[in-house]
Every structure is written in C-alpha cells, then in structure tokens.
Motif scaffolding. Structure first.
Motif, short mmCIF file in Angstrom:
data_model
loop_
_atom_site.label_atom_id
_atom_site.label_comp_id
_atom_site.label_asym_id
_atom_site.label_seq_id
_atom_site.Cartn_x
_atom_site.Cartn_y
_atom_site.Cartn_z
N UNK A 87 0.69 -1.43 -0.01
CA UNK A 87 -0.07 0.28 -0.06
C UNK A 87 0.79 1.34 -0.07
N UNK A 88 0.47 2.20 -0.71
CA UNK A 88 0.94 3.63 -0.99
C UNK A 88 0.20 4.55 -0.72
N UNK A 140 5.80 -0.01 8.71
CA UNK A 140 5.95 0.47 7.25
C UNK A 140 6.67 -0.56 6.48
N UNK A 141 6.65 -0.23 5.02
CA UNK A 141 7.42 -1.16 4.19
C UNK A 141 8.40 -0.69 3.48
N UNK A 164 13.13 2.58 -0.82
CA UNK A 164 11.85 3.49 -0.65
C UNK A 164 10.94 2.96 0.35
N UNK A 165 10.78 3.84 1.37
CA UNK A 165 9.91 3.78 2.86
C UNK A 165 8.67 4.15 2.27
N UNK A 166 7.60 3.50 2.71
CA UNK A 166 6.23 3.56 2.43
C UNK A 166 5.53 3.50 3.94
N UNK A 167 5.09 4.42 4.48
CA UNK A 167 4.73 4.38 5.90
C UNK A 167 3.04 4.98 5.73
N UNK A 168 2.05 4.07 5.76
CA UNK A 168 0.56 4.40 5.40
C UNK A 168 -0.14 3.82 6.54
N UNK A 169 -0.31 4.99 7.64
CA UNK A 169 -0.81 4.70 8.87
C UNK A 169 -2.19 4.94 8.87
N UNK A 170 -3.04 4.56 10.14
CA UNK A 170 -4.31 4.99 10.13
C UNK A 170 -4.80 6.44 10.27
N UNK A 221 0.03 11.43 9.59
CA UNK A 221 1.41 10.59 9.65
C UNK A 221 2.03 10.01 8.47
N UNK A 222 1.41 10.12 7.61
CA UNK A 222 1.77 9.54 6.30
C UNK A 222 3.07 9.98 5.95
#
Length: 487
Positions: free
Chosen positions: A296-297, A336-337, A349-355, A359-360
């Motif tokens: 997810x991104x 994160x991924x 490439x760091x993708x942080x997709x929190x609730x 904070x993205x």
C-alpha cells in the motif's frame, strides 16, 4: 400480480406526484445494474476492513509467534534466513518492518517467472515459518475482487461504473422516499412492521435506504479516487492544478542514488541507457510508486517517479539494518514497508501508510550514502490529496479503530440488504417480461433539475455519462410503446 395490488400501486403512484414514476424508472435501471455489484462490494469490503483481525486467524502458523524475552535477530540476519527458503535466483524486493512481539518478520521475493512470494521468519530464532503467494493469499484475492472482480481492466471499469450508478440509485431513491402530503420526516424514518407483503418490503427498503444514503455516498466518493480509469484522470487533474501530489511527483525533481565517482554535473540529467545486466535487475524507466512491490502507498504519491538505472561505478550498498536505523531517526519506527533497491542505481523506498493520514510518510534513501533524497509528508500534499487521504482512511475502516470498522461493515452490509430487498420487491411484482421496469407516465413533467444533474454527473464521470446515454436510448427505442403504469 393481483388486481388489488395493482390498484394499490397505481393509487400510490398517482398520489406521489408528477415525476414519481420517471424517478422510479431510473431508480429501477440503476438498481438493476448495481445490485449484484453491491453484494460483492459489501462482502469483500467488509472482509477487507477486518484484515488485521482475519489474517492472523487464516495463517496463524506463519504470521503469529510466541513472544520471547530474548532479543530479536537483526533485520539483515532475518533477511539472510529468508533467502534460504527461496531459489537462488529469487530477488528480495520488499521488507515489512513491524516490531509487535507476537508477529513474524515478512520479506517478499520476486521469482524468475515474476511471481512474488512472502517468506515468514521467526524474529527470535530465525526459523522459517512458511511462505505465501502474494497474489493468491486470501486478502489479496478479496481486494482484487473488490476492485476489479478478478477480471483485470474490464472488471475495474465495471466496478467504477457500478460505483457511479450507485449515485443515481441513491439520488432517485431518496427522492422517491421523501415524505409527501401529511407524512412527517420522523415517521418516514421509522420502519412500519405492521405492513404485510410487498408494502412491508418496500417500507423496509425505503427506510433502510434513507438511513444509509449519506454513508453510501461517502463510500462511493472516497472509493472512486482509487479507480483505474476516472481515479487516474482525477489524480492527474488534481496534480496539474497543484492540488494533488507534491512537487516532483511527475519527474521534475531528480530521484536517484548518487553513485560514487559520478560527476556532479550529471545530477538530475538523463544518462546513457544501462547495460543488459542492469536492465534485467533494475526497474524499468518510467515506473511510478504504484508500480513498486509495496502492499500500500498513499494516494498522493502514486505517480512519484521511481529512480532509473543510470550509472556505472559501484560500491557496497547500505545494509538493511542501517537503513532501518536511519528511518527510525527520522521518526518512523514501526508498521511500514521498504521497497529494496534491485538495481545499482535504485533507492530504498519507504512507504509509511498509517491509520492517521497526517502521519503518512514516503522516503527515498540513497542506497550508498544514506542521504534522504526526498521526504514526502502529509503537509506536502495538495488540498485534494489531503482530503482523499482522510477519505481513504475512513473508507478502509482504519481512522478510528474498531468503531470505524464496525461502521463501515454496517454501511456495507446495509447496502447489500438494500440490494436484496430491492430484488425481492422486483420478484414479487412478477414482471411478465424482462426487465419489468415501471412504465412511463403519460405526461411526465420536464424535470429539468434532474436532467441537469444527470448531465453534470455524466460530465464529471465520462464513462458513466456514456452508459447513461446508452440506457436512455435503449429505454426510448425498446420500451417506447409503454404508457400507463402496470405493476
């Protein structure tokens, strides 16, 4: 159908006011198309909302481990263990970074045939817990069924059309339900269980629809930005108006690892094409974030360009341990991924997709020096992308925890209930011929407001506009002889 029922329906239609049957006719056509898709969307969407609870139950021996007091192995050591479960030519493409004490470590590998496999490792002992196909695991199948019916692009377009026609169904449904004569709004919002037969089903259908209307519209509007046709066009339009993705998403800024020995004057310019070996290893030119092997991104960064393979000089890349330490120092510590570089000039490439959308984070890290080439945050998004981010979190049942999941499930299953009650009413009318649409009014009013609304809807959603025109033409050509209402 009995004479009594026909008279009752005709009487109801006659007292409902001019235009009632016209609205009903369009409501029928919208519902006829949307009903099967609503059931699929409701079931798959509800399941996906509860993914965090369901997946550990489906794959407990892979995803769940016994917490231990001993320290966890380093990410590099776990990645090395994961490689032993894959063929020698498999390429590690993604690392899922999670520190929950009862969860396994997950790494995704791309095999020679293009298939991707997740490998699960016990973070305490390094034991291989098993593998899963990324594309065939239950929740991924559920997600693809929800988005495109497992039919690729045609299914994606069908789901997009179903979402758009749902807006027509809701609009006409609310107009049909709207209290008339001496009926109060409060009474119209209460189900009348004293009724029998089709009137009871009609009442339940109308009241349920009134309660669900706002949530259903929100579901449609928050889901459409992710659609394959209109969603991509909408993202491009928002970006061109500086309301969507942050600057650089369309390649105006360089995003590539700075190779040791490369001349400074080359930075930000296109280099000669890589040799065959590099091309095979690395990403194809023109790839964007949505093309990366990330689960997810954020919507806003979907069109951010992926670094291209351009250099010749080499040196040892940073270890995964060092990258994770660096990311933690930037404030992202868990959940994160990381898309791993698969070419000499790729980046981490760091993708942080929190609730919480605020904070993205999306980070590009030079695989040699550790320099942060780009750090995209919520504050960098345009107004449209910020709105879409909140809508996505609510749509997926993530924003306010379990309560959000329950609310989404209630709306989804309620819409499925609407489809079922609508189907029951259609069946009880026992149409003599398909599709059994309500016939036209002998002297329908102009209804300019509704026509204007449909035209505007067709302009905003061109694919739906084409089908609106097709339905209108088919209705005129195939059923032009119908005049009086006959249920």
């Amino acid at each position: 159908m009995s004479t009594t029922t026909a008279q009752h329906t005709a009487s109801s239609a006659g007292t409902a006011g001019a235009g009632y049957r016209t609205l009903w006719r369009w409501h029928f056509y919208a519902g006829l198309f949307v009903m099967p898709f609503l059931v699929i969307l409701a079931i798959t969407g509800t399941l996906y909302c509860f993914q965090p609870q369901i997946e550990p139950l489906l794959y407990p021996h892979r995803l769940v481990v016994e917490p231990q007091a001993t320290p966890r192995l380093s990410p590099d050591a776990l990645l090395t263990k994961a490689r032993t479960a894959m063929p020698a030519d498999a390429v590690a493409v993604t690392a899922a970074i999670a520190t929950m004490p009862d969860r396994s470590a997950e790494f995704v590998f791309r095999l020679r045939d293009g298939d991707k496999q997740s490998v699960y490792v016990n973070p305490y002992s390094g034991e291989i817990l098993g593998t899963l196909s990324v594309e065939h695991r239950f929740m991924q199948v559920d997600r693809m069924l929800h988005r495109k019916l497992l039919l690729g692009k045609p299914g994606e377009l069908l789901m997009e059309l179903a979402a758009c026609w749902t807006l027509v169904m809701i609009g006409t449904g609310v107009a049909l339900w709207w209290p008339r004569e001496k009926t109060t709004l409060r009474a119209a919002l209460r189900p009348r269980f004293t009724l029998k037969g089709r009137p009871l089903w009609k009442n339940l259908h109308a009241v349920m629809g009134a309660w669900l209307a706002l949530g259903a519209v929100a579901f449609v509007l928050t889901g459409l930005p992710w659609s394959g046709s209109w969603g991509k066009q909408f993202k491009a339009l928002a970006t061109s108006a500086n309301l969507g993705a942050p600057a650089g998403s369309w390649g105006s800024l360089p995003l590539r690892s700075a190779l040791p020995g490369a001349h400074a004057e080359h930075a930000g310019h296109t280099h000669a094409a890589p040799d065959a070996a590099e091309s095979k290893m690395g990403s194809m030119p023109g790839m964007v974030m949505d093309d990366l092997p990330l689960p997810s991104t954020p919507w806003a960064v979907g069109n951010v360009r992926v670094p291209e393979s351009t250099g010749r000089n080499r040196m040892q890349a940073l270890s995964l341990d060092r990258v994770i330490t660096l990311v933690a120092s930037l404030g992202v510590t868990d959940g994160y991924d990381i898309a791993l570089p698969t070419s000499p000039t790729g980046v981490y490439t760091v993708s942080y997709f929190p609730a919480d959308p605020k904070a993205e984070r999306t980070l590009y890290i030079d695989q040699y020096s550790g320099a942060v080439l780009k750090d995209i945050r919520y504050g960098d998004y345009g107004a449209v992308s910020q709105t879409v981010s909140y809508g996505t979190s609510l749509h997926m049942g993530r924003y306010f925890g379990v309560a959000n999941q329950i609310l989404c499930a209630a709306i989804s299953l309620g819409l499925a209930g609407m489809a079922i009650t609508g189907c029951v009413m259609w069946w009880m009318r026992r149409p003599q011929r398909l599709p059994g649409a309500p016939s036209r009014e002998r002297a329908a009013p102009p209804m300019r407001g509704w026509k204007t609304g449909l035209v505007l809807l067709g302009m905003v959603f061109p694919l739906m506009g084409a089908t609106l025109l097709a339905v209108w033409l088919a209705d005129r050509m195939l059923f032009r002889g119908e005049q009086e209402f006959a249920s």
